[in-house]
Design a protein around this motif. Structure first.
Motif, mmCIF file in Angstrom:
data_model
loop_
_atom_site.group_PDB
_atom_site.id
_atom_site.type_symbol
_atom_site.label_atom_id
_atom_site.label_comp_id
_atom_site.label_asym_id
_atom_site.label_seq_id
_atom_site.Cartn_x
_atom_site.Cartn_y
_atom_site.Cartn_z
ATOM 1 N N ARG A 1 -16.306 -40.870 5.031
ATOM 2 C CA ARG A 1 -15.437 -42.047 4.888
ATOM 3 C C ARG A 1 -15.160 -42.337 3.409
ATOM 4 O O ARG A 1 -14.039 -42.698 3.040
ATOM 5 C CB ARG A 1 -16.105 -43.254 5.552
ATOM 6 N N LEU A 2 -16.180 -42.178 2.560
ATOM 7 C CA LEU A 2 -15.978 -42.365 1.121
ATOM 8 C C LEU A 2 -15.009 -41.321 0.582
ATOM 9 O O LEU A 2 -14.165 -41.620 -0.277
ATOM 10 C CB LEU A 2 -17.316 -42.296 0.395
ATOM 11 N N MET A 3 -15.104 -40.087 1.080
ATOM 12 C CA MET A 3 -14.162 -39.045 0.668
ATOM 13 C C MET A 3 -12.724 -39.455 0.994
ATOM 14 O O MET A 3 -11.813 -39.282 0.169
ATOM 15 C CB MET A 3 -14.493 -37.730 1.378
ATOM 16 N N CYS A 4 -12.527 -39.983 2.210
ATOM 17 C CA CYS A 4 -11.180 -40.424 2.601
ATOM 18 C C CYS A 4 -10.662 -41.492 1.644
ATOM 19 O O CYS A 4 -9.490 -41.464 1.211
ATOM 20 C CB CYS A 4 -11.193 -40.964 4.019
ATOM 21 N N ALA A 5 -11.553 -42.446 1.318
ATOM 22 C CA ALA A 5 -11.131 -43.532 0.438
ATOM 23 C C ALA A 5 -10.766 -43.031 -0.942
ATOM 24 O O ALA A 5 -9.778 -43.473 -1.549
ATOM 25 C CB ALA A 5 -12.254 -44.578 0.348
ATOM 26 N N VAL A 6 -11.570 -42.072 -1.472
ATOM 27 C CA VAL A 6 -11.293 -41.545 -2.817
ATOM 28 C C VAL A 6 -10.067 -40.646 -2.801
ATOM 29 O O VAL A 6 -9.207 -40.712 -3.700
ATOM 30 C CB VAL A 6 -12.529 -40.782 -3.350
ATOM 31 N N ALA A 7 -9.937 -39.806 -1.775
ATOM 32 C CA ALA A 7 -8.854 -38.827 -1.754
ATOM 33 C C ALA A 7 -7.482 -39.464 -1.616
ATOM 34 O O ALA A 7 -6.474 -38.867 -2.027
ATOM 35 C CB ALA A 7 -9.077 -37.836 -0.613
ATOM 36 N N ARG A 8 -7.399 -40.660 -1.059
ATOM 37 C CA ARG A 8 -6.084 -41.286 -0.913
ATOM 38 C C ARG A 8 -5.703 -42.154 -2.115
ATOM 39 O O ARG A 8 -4.627 -42.735 -2.151
ATOM 40 C CB ARG A 8 -6.028 -42.111 0.374
ATOM 41 N N LEU A 9 -6.608 -42.252 -3.116
ATOM 42 C CA LEU A 9 -6.268 -43.001 -4.322
ATOM 43 C C LEU A 9 -5.155 -42.288 -5.097
ATOM 44 O O LEU A 9 -5.075 -41.059 -5.073
ATOM 45 C CB LEU A 9 -7.495 -43.161 -5.220
ATOM 46 N N PRO A 10 -4.316 -43.026 -5.818
ATOM 47 C CA PRO A 10 -3.253 -42.376 -6.605
ATOM 48 C C PRO A 10 -3.811 -41.361 -7.603
ATOM 49 O O PRO A 10 -3.177 -40.337 -7.848
ATOM 50 C CB PRO A 10 -2.576 -43.552 -7.315
ATOM 51 N N GLN A 11 -4.986 -41.641 -8.179
ATOM 52 C CA GLN A 11 -5.597 -40.710 -9.112
ATOM 53 C C GLN A 11 -6.993 -40.302 -8.626
ATOM 54 O O GLN A 11 -7.899 -40.067 -9.423
ATOM 55 C CB GLN A 11 -5.684 -41.345 -10.505
ATOM 56 N N GLY A 12 -7.141 -40.190 -7.331
ATOM 57 C CA GLY A 12 -8.412 -39.771 -6.752
ATOM 58 C C GLY A 12 -8.352 -38.348 -6.236
ATOM 59 O O GLY A 12 -7.293 -37.846 -5.864
ATOM 60 N N ALA A 13 -9.512 -37.674 -6.200
ATOM 61 C CA ALA A 13 -9.564 -36.297 -5.702
ATOM 62 C C ALA A 13 -10.958 -36.014 -5.155
ATOM 63 O O ALA A 13 -11.961 -36.560 -5.641
ATOM 64 C CB ALA A 13 -9.229 -35.314 -6.815
ATOM 65 N N VAL A 14 -11.008 -35.175 -4.150
ATOM 66 C CA VAL A 14 -12.256 -34.716 -3.555
ATOM 67 C C VAL A 14 -12.302 -33.205 -3.689
ATOM 68 O O VAL A 14 -11.303 -32.517 -3.434
ATOM 69 C CB VAL A 14 -12.363 -35.134 -2.071
ATOM 70 N N ILE A 15 -13.459 -32.666 -4.114
ATOM 71 C CA ILE A 15 -13.621 -31.219 -4.286
ATOM 72 C C ILE A 15 -14.733 -30.761 -3.369
ATOM 73 O O ILE A 15 -15.891 -31.169 -3.511
ATOM 74 C CB ILE A 15 -13.949 -30.859 -5.751
ATOM 75 N N LEU A 16 -14.384 -29.910 -2.408
ATOM 76 C CA LEU A 16 -15.345 -29.379 -1.437
ATOM 77 C C LEU A 16 -15.910 -28.056 -1.937
ATOM 78 O O LEU A 16 -15.149 -27.182 -2.370
ATOM 79 C CB LEU A 16 -14.671 -29.173 -0.083
ATOM 80 N N PRO A 17 -17.236 -27.859 -1.867
ATOM 81 C CA PRO A 17 -17.841 -26.616 -2.366
ATOM 82 C C PRO A 17 -17.981 -25.564 -1.278
ATOM 83 O O PRO A 17 -18.020 -25.873 -0.084
ATOM 84 C CB PRO A 17 -19.214 -27.083 -2.839
ATOM 85 N N GLY A 18 -18.072 -24.316 -1.693
ATOM 86 C CA GLY A 18 -18.467 -23.235 -0.796
ATOM 87 C C GLY A 18 -17.462 -22.882 0.268
ATOM 88 O O GLY A 18 -17.831 -22.580 1.404
ATOM 89 N N TYR A 19 -16.168 -22.869 -0.071
ATOM 90 C CA TYR A 19 -15.128 -22.529 0.909
ATOM 91 C C TYR A 19 -15.056 -21.010 1.081
ATOM 92 O O TYR A 19 -15.016 -20.252 0.117
ATOM 93 C CB TYR A 19 -13.785 -23.080 0.453
ATOM 94 N N ASP A 20 -15.046 -20.579 2.338
ATOM 95 C CA ASP A 20 -14.950 -19.150 2.658
ATOM 96 C C ASP A 20 -13.472 -18.798 2.832
ATOM 97 O O ASP A 20 -12.877 -19.037 3.885
ATOM 98 C CB ASP A 20 -15.737 -18.865 3.932
ATOM 99 N N ALA A 21 -12.901 -18.205 1.797
ATOM 100 C CA ALA A 21 -11.479 -17.861 1.836
ATOM 101 C C ALA A 21 -11.201 -16.655 2.722
ATOM 102 O O ALA A 21 -10.041 -16.361 3.012
ATOM 103 C CB ALA A 21 -10.980 -17.577 0.416
ATOM 104 N N ASP A 22 -12.251 -15.948 3.155
ATOM 105 C CA ASP A 22 -12.065 -14.743 3.963
ATOM 106 C C ASP A 22 -12.221 -14.999 5.456
ATOM 107 O O ASP A 22 -12.094 -14.076 6.258
ATOM 108 C CB ASP A 22 -13.089 -13.678 3.530
#
Length: 986
Positions: free
Chosen positions: A219-240
């Motif tokens: 829920r905190l991620m949602c709140a930060v990610a929708r800010l005009p200057q907010g961003a969320v960075i998720l670790p360990g994404y499997d691009a394959d």
């Protein structure tokens, strides 16, 4: 910093990337051209303190961040708005719940033991947090189908329904202004959402490093990610991972134990497609390693893709595994030593190295092995407080609360390095403790006898202050022993601290060492925290308080190292490893049950009940651990380790290791060669570890000893009980009577076979003379009364006393009837009577102490020996057990005190064990004289200097044990080896 977008601003960082470096580089790129004030306003929130420190250090060394630095802090620092309920202290919360569970156990004793009170409370609080986080209302418990579940689950469900309904009111009354952690976080986030909807932060706000495993974080991620200057960075994404597996279904299609299931769940909560999210920095290109690992960890239903992609992966398998080494050690010790060697090798190459493992036992072994080279690792978990000197001392004192210390525990505590003061006072204290330990019969009591200890101190020569020291000891332990259930938890905690402080000061009242340095300060902090919550401990019994303190000691950690650690040698948990990248990464303890850990059992809800409530299953934790594994194994240079055996039992490799090795082995000849190379690189460290622990010189086993001292130094007196020892194990005779070595009695008095034999001897010693012609019921009543009186006096252990009494009374009828028959024509003359007889040539004295000698009406003597176990067999009596025949010869010669010389008409072993077996011995004068002659020949043989004392010459059993086996170095030789004569004492 960020351009306007529609929707949420979410980025990913691919698995295996150096997260801190990627985050830093992305920040540097986006902050180019920003004025200093704007740069100083950039706010970054991370999920661990180590992650914050690593990022700060990386930025401080990067010239691109010269000038004002971004603000770096923890994610929960965002949740600090005033005028909102704060999270209740976890300890106080646990105590309130424990009190409720204590009431349940009192009503339902079969539900759980009282000792599980705090474990149940912690598990219930975890469940409560999950229920609150998932938004499950108490009414849902009423909908559970409990028809086909056991009574245990029905009771727990009813209790949870009642507790969950009343809990908000209970917590409000007990802790005004506080709420459960999940409730407090959600309230803070809701307030943030309202505030940001009106006035969003003008500065960039970045939330990075979390996978969103908790609902409040999502829920905190949602709140930060929708800010005009907010961003969320998720670790360990499997691009394959194929995009069709990233289906936006509800719930996500990926199984809970897959590494990417956590990100899929976070993406679902954020309403974004993880597969289409942009990278924070760099491209989405993957390498051979990441493609191989991704394929190995595919969900079970789609592992047919192994066959489809095998040709493509077999081409690049060598490239993918070039940086992977595999160590499969025979046991845990070898695994730890090999890891330590790999870490030492990295240091010599000037590289940084990190051991990542959830196994704290392994990390402690590795730390101990590194100490060989004085390498102190930077351990993110710190040291367990209960294993530090102050923690050990407090746990030893906890075992003495409400009791008089047992001698063994008392000696162990008095030898603790923090007891007795400092410097010279400590050395004098230790000399007195050793004297107390070696003093005969001073500690031969079930509990410490302070009057006996003070008496020993008064008799101690050349130590005038010993009595003061002994009285000081008594004064130290008296308050601890006096505690009972009538004392409050505050009294117990105060007394515990006072006794620890006083023991550490010593009799000289020095500065207490127990509260110094990091571990001592951590112990003080813990005790202060416990004393601050004593009002929530109302109703706890003394045993509950002791268990609570011990549990908190075990859970506490000393975060700071006692010495400055090596900056390039790290030991990390899986969570801390996300933000830290070393040149060499070691993944240790990769066995099932360790990594991944076994799911903890839930005593409150079954799997079926959790499913009906919509709660996550334990496999979700496995998926989080798999994500950490995937992220770590994609590092450039990796060493995978496991032990084939742990605790003496075979282990099973981690499911991820099995999948990876099976996939590689199935990729044709190239795969088999790659797997062999991985093992070969790992074996190098195993070889170094074996060479390191191999002795410099070849260890030659000791020969079976047969020392031959000079004749003058050999014993010239033996008891009759020592004759069998001289025949069976001459080395024991040599050690006891030539070297003068005696085994020290362990502190305390144990309820062992020797003690039982003493008690049985005493019963018969009193009963036989008092029988005095009594028969029938009177004789049986006399025996029962005598047995009870002796047991009450000599056996201080209630359970043991009852057991021995029951055993004795089972054979009492047989013992009494036989005793009545013995006294028809004889009367007991003496018990425990001493005797001796001389051998003229060579001069030798044989001593004896007969258990009992009766005088028959015809003037002959009858000699009896009591056995608490089985009497010796006739064959043993003829060859080894010469005790009674030799006593007969002593009696015939008039060698027993106050017993005139007379013929012997009966020799008998009286068994008092379960079978009450009686073993007669041939009392014929020719037979006893033959035994005496053989004894004389045996003694004469040892007058020859070429006759030695071999070890274990004729042991009764292979399991025969002597007090001197360690001295003879048994184990380096076997019973079948020839003994080597060794002239000694020349």
């Amino acid at each position: 910093m960020f351009d306007p977008i529609d929707g949420l601003r979410v980025f990913t960082v691919r698995a295996g990337a150096d997260f801190a470096a990627t985050l830093k580089d992305g920040l540097a790129t986006r902050m180019q051209g920003m004025d200093p004030f704007a740069r100083a306003g950039v706010t970054i929130r991370l999920n661990t303190r180590r992650a914050q420190r690593v990022l700060e250090e990386r930025m401080a060394r990067d010239a691109r961040f010269a000038g004002p630095m971004p603000q770096i802090g923890g994610a929960e620092s965002l949740l600090s708005l005033p005028d909102l309920p704060h999270a209740v202290d976890p300890l106080r919360r646990k105590l309130h719940v424990a009190r409720l569970i204590g009431g349940l156990i009192a009503q339902e004793p079969g539900l759980a033991p009282r000792g599980a009170l705090f474990d149940l409370a912690e598990r219930l609080l975890d469940l409560l947090d999950t229920l609150q986080a998932q938004g499950v209302s108490p009414d849902r418990l009423d909908l559970l189908n409990l028809d086909d579940v056991s009574a245990h689950w029905q009771i727990s469900a009813r209790f949870m329904r009642l507790m969950w309904t009343l809990w908000p009111q209970i917590l409000h009354e007990a802790e005004p202004g506080h709420a459960d952690p999940e409730v407090a976080r959600m309230a803070q986030i809701a307030a943030l959402e309202e505030a940001w909807a009106v006035e969003p932060p003008a500065h960039p706000l970045i939330l990075a490093g979390s996978t969103g495993s908790r609902p409040w974080m999502r829920r905190l991620m949602c709140a930060v990610a929708r800010l005009p200057q907010g961003a969320v960075i998720l670790p360990g994404y499997d691009a394959d991972l194929p995009e069709d597996l990233w289906q936006k279904t509800d719930p996500p299609a990926l199984p809970a134990d897959h590494p990417q299931s956590g990100l899929a769940l976070a993406g679902h909560a954020l309403g974004v497609d993880v597969a289409t999210l942009p990278q924070w920095f760099g491209g989405r290109d993957s390498d051979a390693r990441s493609r191989l690992i991704s394929l190995a960890l595919r969900p079970a239903p789609v592992t047919d893709s192994w066959l489809a992609e095998a040709p493509e992966r077999s081409v690049e398998v060598q490239q993918a595994t070039t940086g992977i080494s595999l160590i499969e050690a025979p046991a845990e010790r070898e695994e730890a030593t090999a890891i330590a060697c790999a870490m030492r090798d990295a240091v010599e190459q000037g590289k940084s190295v990190a051991l990542i493992t959830p196994d704290r036992d392994l990390s402690r072994r590795v730390s101990a092995a590194l100490d060989r080279w004085r390498l102190i690792p930077d351990d993110s978990a710190g040291r367990p407080l209960h294993l530090t000197p102050p923690g050990v001392m407090l746990r030893m004192l906890l075992n003495m609360v409400g009791t008089v210390p047992q001698p063994a525990a008392l000696i162990a505590l008095l030898k603790h390095p923090l007891v007795g003061g400092a410097s010279e006072a400590r050395r004098l204290h230790l000399r007195r403790v050793i004297g107390l330990q070696t003093g005969r019969d001073v500690l031969a009591t079930p509990e410490a006898d302070w009057q006996r200890i003070i008496g020993w101190a008064e008799d101690r020569k050349n130590d005038d202050d010993a009595t003061t020291w002994a009285c000081w000891l008594q004064d130290c332990f008296a308050p601890l022993s006096a505690l009972s259930d009538t004392d409050t938890p505050e009294d117990i905690l105060t007394t515990l601290r006072m006794v620890a402080d006083r023991l550490s000061r010593g009799v000289a009242d020095d500065v207490p060492e127990v509260w110094r340095e990091e571990a001592g300060l951590a112990a003080v902090t813990l005790l202060d925290r416990l004393q601050g919550a004593v009002d929530a401990m109302a109703g706890l019994a003394m045993a509950d308080t002791v268990r609570l303190v011990e549990d908190e000691l075990i859970a506490a950690q000393v975060r700071r190292a006692a010495f400055l650690p090596h900056p390039d040698v790290l030991i990390l948990g899986a969570l801390e490893a996300r933000m830290t990248r070393a040149d060499i990464t070691i993944l240790g303890g990769l066995n099932e049950g360790v990594w991944p850990e076994r799911p903890a059992p839930d005593p409150w809800l079954s799997r079926k009940m959790r499913s009906e409530l919509g709660l996550p299953m334990p496999e979700r934790d496995t998926g989080l651990a798999a994500h950490d594994f995937q992220n770590a194994i994609n590092a450039p240079e990796v060493i995978i380790t496991r032990a084939a055996r742990a605790g003496g039992a075979p282990t099973v490799a981690s499911r991820w290791v099995i999948r990876l090795t099976n996939l590689i082995a199935g990729l044709g000849d190239d795969g088999k060669a790659a797997l062999k190379s991985m093992s070969h690189r790992g074996d190098r460290f195993l070889d170094i570890a074996r060479a390191l622990e191999k002795p410099e010189a070849e260890m030659r086993p000791a020969p079976r000893p047969m020392p031959a001292p000079p004749v003058a130094a050999r014993p010239h007196e033996l008891p009759v009980t020592g004759v069998e020892v001289l025949i069976r194990d001459p080395y024991a005779t040599y050690a006891r009577y030539v070297l003068g070595l005696r085994a020290l009695d362990l502190p305390g008095r144990e309820a062992d076979d020797r003690e039982r034999g003493n008690v049985l001897h005493k019963v018969m010693e009193r009963f036989a003379p008092d029988l005095n012609g009594a028969e029938g019921a009177a004789a049986h009543a006399l025996f029962a009364r005598t047995a009870t009186e002796v047991l009450d006096k000599l056996v201080p252990w209630p359970a043991t006393r009852a057991l021995w009494h029951a055993r004795l009374m089972r054979v009492a009828p047989v013992l009494v009837e036989r005793e009545i028959a013995r006294q028809v024509d004889a009367r007991p003359a003496k018990t425990e009577v001493k005797g001796r007889r001389q051998l003229p040539a060579p001069p030798f004295t044989l001593t004896a102490k007969a258990d009992r000698i009766d005088l028959a009406q015809d003037g002959t003597l009858r000699i009896y020996d009591y056995k608490s176990g089985s009497p010796p067999s006739p064959k043993q009596i003829r060859t080894y057990a010469l005790q009674l025949p030799l006593q007969a010869e002593i009696a015939r010669a008039g060698g027993f005190e106050e017993i005139d010389a007379a013929d012997v008409s009966r020799l008998e072993y009286i068994g008092m064990g379960a079978g009450a077996k009686v073993q007669p011995v041939d009392e014929d004068q020719d037979a006893t004289r033959d035994a005496w002659d053989r004894f004389a020949e045996l003694i004469a043989a040892y007058e020859n200097t070429q006759r030695g004392y071999p070890a274990r010459q004729q042991p009764a059993l292979l399991s025969y044990a002597s007090d001197y086996d360690h001295l003879s170095r048994l184990g380096e030789w076997d019973d079948g080896d020839d003994a080597a004569l060794q002239e000694v004492g020349q």
